[in-house]
Write a protein that holds these residues in place. Structure first.
Motif, PDB file in Angstrom:
ATOM      1  N   HIS A 181       0.836  -1.208   0.000  1.00 56.41           N
ATOM      2  CA  HIS A 181       0.000   0.000   0.000  1.00 56.41           C
ATOM      3  C   HIS A 181       0.870   1.258   0.000  1.00 56.41           C
ATOM      4  O   HIS A 181       1.814   1.379   0.783  1.00 56.41           O
ATOM      5  CB  HIS A 181      -0.930  -0.009   1.209  1.00 56.41           C
ATOM      6  CG  HIS A 181      -1.895  -1.153   1.182  1.00 56.41           C
ATOM      7  ND1 HIS A 181      -2.995  -1.182   0.353  1.00 56.41           N
ATOM      8  CD2 HIS A 181      -1.897  -2.339   1.867  1.00 56.41           C
ATOM      9  CE1 HIS A 181      -3.649  -2.322   0.531  1.00 56.41           C
ATOM     10  NE2 HIS A 181      -3.007  -3.043   1.451  1.00 56.41           N
ATOM     11  N   LEU A 237     -14.728   7.685   2.913  1.00 60.38           N
ATOM     12  CA  LEU A 237     -13.816   6.946   2.044  1.00 60.38           C
ATOM     13  C   LEU A 237     -14.539   6.341   0.845  1.00 60.38           C
ATOM     14  O   LEU A 237     -14.060   6.413  -0.293  1.00 60.38           O
ATOM     15  CB  LEU A 237     -13.114   5.843   2.836  1.00 60.38           C
ATOM     16  CG  LEU A 237     -12.013   6.277   3.805  1.00 60.38           C
ATOM     17  CD1 LEU A 237     -11.422   5.062   4.495  1.00 60.38           C
ATOM     18  CD2 LEU A 237     -10.919   7.050   3.081  1.00 60.38           C
ATOM     19  N   ARG A 245      -8.924   7.432  -3.622  1.00 63.07           N
ATOM     20  CA  ARG A 245      -9.204   6.729  -2.371  1.00 63.07           C
ATOM     21  C   ARG A 245      -7.959   5.992  -1.876  1.00 63.07           C
ATOM     22  O   ARG A 245      -7.289   5.306  -2.643  1.00 63.07           O
ATOM     23  CB  ARG A 245     -10.326   5.716  -2.582  1.00 63.07           C
ATOM     24  CG  ARG A 245     -10.799   5.034  -1.285  1.00 63.07           C
ATOM     25  CD  ARG A 245     -11.745   3.894  -1.591  1.00 63.07           C
ATOM     26  NE  ARG A 245     -12.835   4.307  -2.440  1.00 63.07           N
ATOM     27  CZ  ARG A 245     -13.190   3.682  -3.551  1.00 63.07           C
ATOM     28  NH1 ARG A 245     -12.517   2.606  -3.944  1.00 63.07           N
ATOM     29  NH2 ARG A 245     -14.184   4.120  -4.274  1.00 63.07           N
ATOM     30  N   THR A 247      -5.840   3.022  -0.348  1.00 68.62           N
ATOM     31  CA  THR A 247      -6.060   1.586  -0.494  1.00 68.62           C
ATOM     32  C   THR A 247      -6.021   0.852   0.846  1.00 68.62           C
ATOM     33  O   THR A 247      -6.252  -0.355   0.903  1.00 68.62           O
ATOM     34  CB  THR A 247      -4.999   0.971  -1.424  1.00 68.62           C
ATOM     35  OG1 THR A 247      -3.698   1.190  -0.856  1.00 68.62           O
ATOM     36  CG2 THR A 247      -5.072   1.597  -2.801  1.00 68.62           C
ATOM     37  N   ASP A 274     -10.082  -3.814  -2.100  1.00 68.88           N
ATOM     38  CA  ASP A 274     -10.292  -2.394  -2.369  1.00 68.88           C
ATOM     39  C   ASP A 274      -9.802  -1.524  -1.213  1.00 68.88           C
ATOM     40  O   ASP A 274      -9.340  -0.395  -1.436  1.00 68.88           O
ATOM     41  CB  ASP A 274     -11.773  -2.108  -2.619  1.00 68.88           C
ATOM     42  CG  ASP A 274     -12.295  -2.812  -3.856  1.00 68.88           C
ATOM     43  OD1 ASP A 274     -11.552  -2.862  -4.864  1.00 68.88           O
ATOM     44  OD2 ASP A 274     -13.427  -3.323  -3.814  1.00 68.88           O
ATOM     45  N   LEU A 275      -9.937  -2.029  -0.006  1.00 66.14           N
ATOM     46  CA  LEU A 275      -9.492  -1.275   1.173  1.00 66.14           C
ATOM     47  C   LEU A 275      -9.060  -2.263   2.252  1.00 66.14           C
ATOM     48  O   LEU A 275      -9.872  -3.044   2.757  1.00 66.14           O
ATOM     49  CB  LEU A 275     -10.614  -0.383   1.714  1.00 66.14           C
ATOM     50  CG  LEU A 275     -10.218   0.499   2.903  1.00 66.14           C
ATOM     51  CD1 LEU A 275      -9.295   1.640   2.446  1.00 66.14           C
ATOM     52  CD2 LEU A 275     -11.443   1.071   3.610  1.00 66.14           C
TER      53      LEU A 275
END
Length: 344
Positions: A181, A237, A245, A247, A274-275
């Motif tokens: 990330h 978010l 955004r 990650t 995605d997160l």
């Protein structure tokens, strides 16, 4: 009951045919009373339903066989785990434990402390709203054994037990960086809370040390460390365009992380693809979440037990010296940051 009233020591003495002093010896020094007389007194107590007034005895002695813990937030499971550790240590010492909840309000905290002083508790453990509050100094001046729990206080006027929050912030963000990330959000606040400041400090330190740009570690402040505030952060978010955004997100505690997780999954984002999400505390609900939550573990019961042992030592040991204990946190990696087949 005797004619609607509670039996007294005098009633026991009369029923057993002994003096008040003999009844007192049976309760306080049974070894000096013959077994036959002791049995007679104990039988009279049982027949009358006599219950010893322990509170009155303790007040006459000038102290009680009770500890007290003033927790910061009764809705946070973290503090219940700390209290359990305190309770276990209290039971080992044959003491009882009062538990109070300040609900993060300084005025309510002071009210609890005043009442505990009136109860003459043997020692007070507290997670304070403000570790530098003057009323804590007043407790120390009055000779009340006092331990600050889950906070660090300036000076050496009392004992404290806490976790290295700066290190906790470092290991959380380092883990996210190791997962690849390059844009991470720190979610937590208000910054008046020392743990939030220190966890953010650690996150920023390791982010810079790894060569990342400061603007790629984004602070999203919250008004409190609650599930509801985590959901609000999740709305922010999830509403960002994918290219802007972050990650990954590092939350200042697990309640925030659980609220964030709930909100972003509900918005259709995949965790961790995605997160990715990291929490802090490793409360029981972290592992039980729909996507098991990676978290920085604090030794919660050990914190409580160590704090209780320090306050008992201060209460009973004339050679007591104040200590500031700092525990080391550890990362527990789960599915919220580590995709299947991806290395931890």
């Amino acid at each position: 009951m005797l004619n609607g009233r509670t039996p007294s020591v005098k009633d026991v003495a009369a029923a057993a045919g002994v003096s008040l002093g003999t009844v007192s010896n049976v309760m306080n020094r049974p070894e000096v009373v013959s077994s036959r007389t002791r049995e007679r007194v104990e039988r009279a107590m049982a027949d009358l339903g006599f219950v010893r007034n322990e509170s009155a005895r303790q007040l006459r002695a000038g102290t009680s066989r009770t500890l007290a813990y003033v927790m910061l937030d009764g809705t946070n499971p973290f503090f219940h785990d700390v209290a359990q550790g305190i309770e276990l240590a209290a039971e080992d010492a044959d003491l009882s434990l009062f538990i109070c909840n300040s609900n993060s309000r300084a005025v309510r905290e002071e009210v609890h402390l005043d009442r505990l002083l009136q109860q003459r508790v043997q020692g007070i453990l507290i997670t304070p709203v403000d570790p530098s509050a003057p009323h804590l100094d007043e407790l120390a001046r009055r000779g009340v054994p006092l331990v600050i729990v889950d906070r660090v206080r300036e000076g050496d006027g009392c004992c404290s037990v806490a976790v290295d929050d700066v290190l906790g912030g470092r290991i959380a963000v380092e883990h996210l960086a190791e997962q690849g990330h390059e844009r991470v959000a720190f979610i937590g606040g208000p910054e008046s809370i020392g743990q939030v400041r220190e966890r953010l400090q650690g996150a920023r330190e390791i982010w810079a040390a790894l060569g990342h740009a400061p603007e790629d570690l984004i602070h999203l402040p919250t008004d409190a460390l609650t599930v509801a505030e985590g959901r609000t952060a999740g709305e922010r978010l999830a509403g960002l365009p994918a290219r802007r955004r972050p990650t990954a997100a590092f939350c200042a505690n697990d309640l925030l992380a659980l609220g964030l997780l709930q909100q972003v999954v509900g918005a259709g984002l995949r965790v961790p693809d995605d997160l990715a999400i990291v929490g802090f505390d490793d409360i029981e609900f972290a592992a039980a979440a729909a996507v098991p939550l990676t978290s920085v573990r604090q030794p919660r019961q050990e914190l409580g037990r160590a704090a209780a042992q320090l306050v008992l030592d201060e209460a009973t040991n004339p050679q007591h010296r104040h200590q500031q204990l700092l525990f080391t946190p550890e990362l527990v990696a789960r599915a919220s940051t580590v995709s299947r087949g991806r290395p931890v």
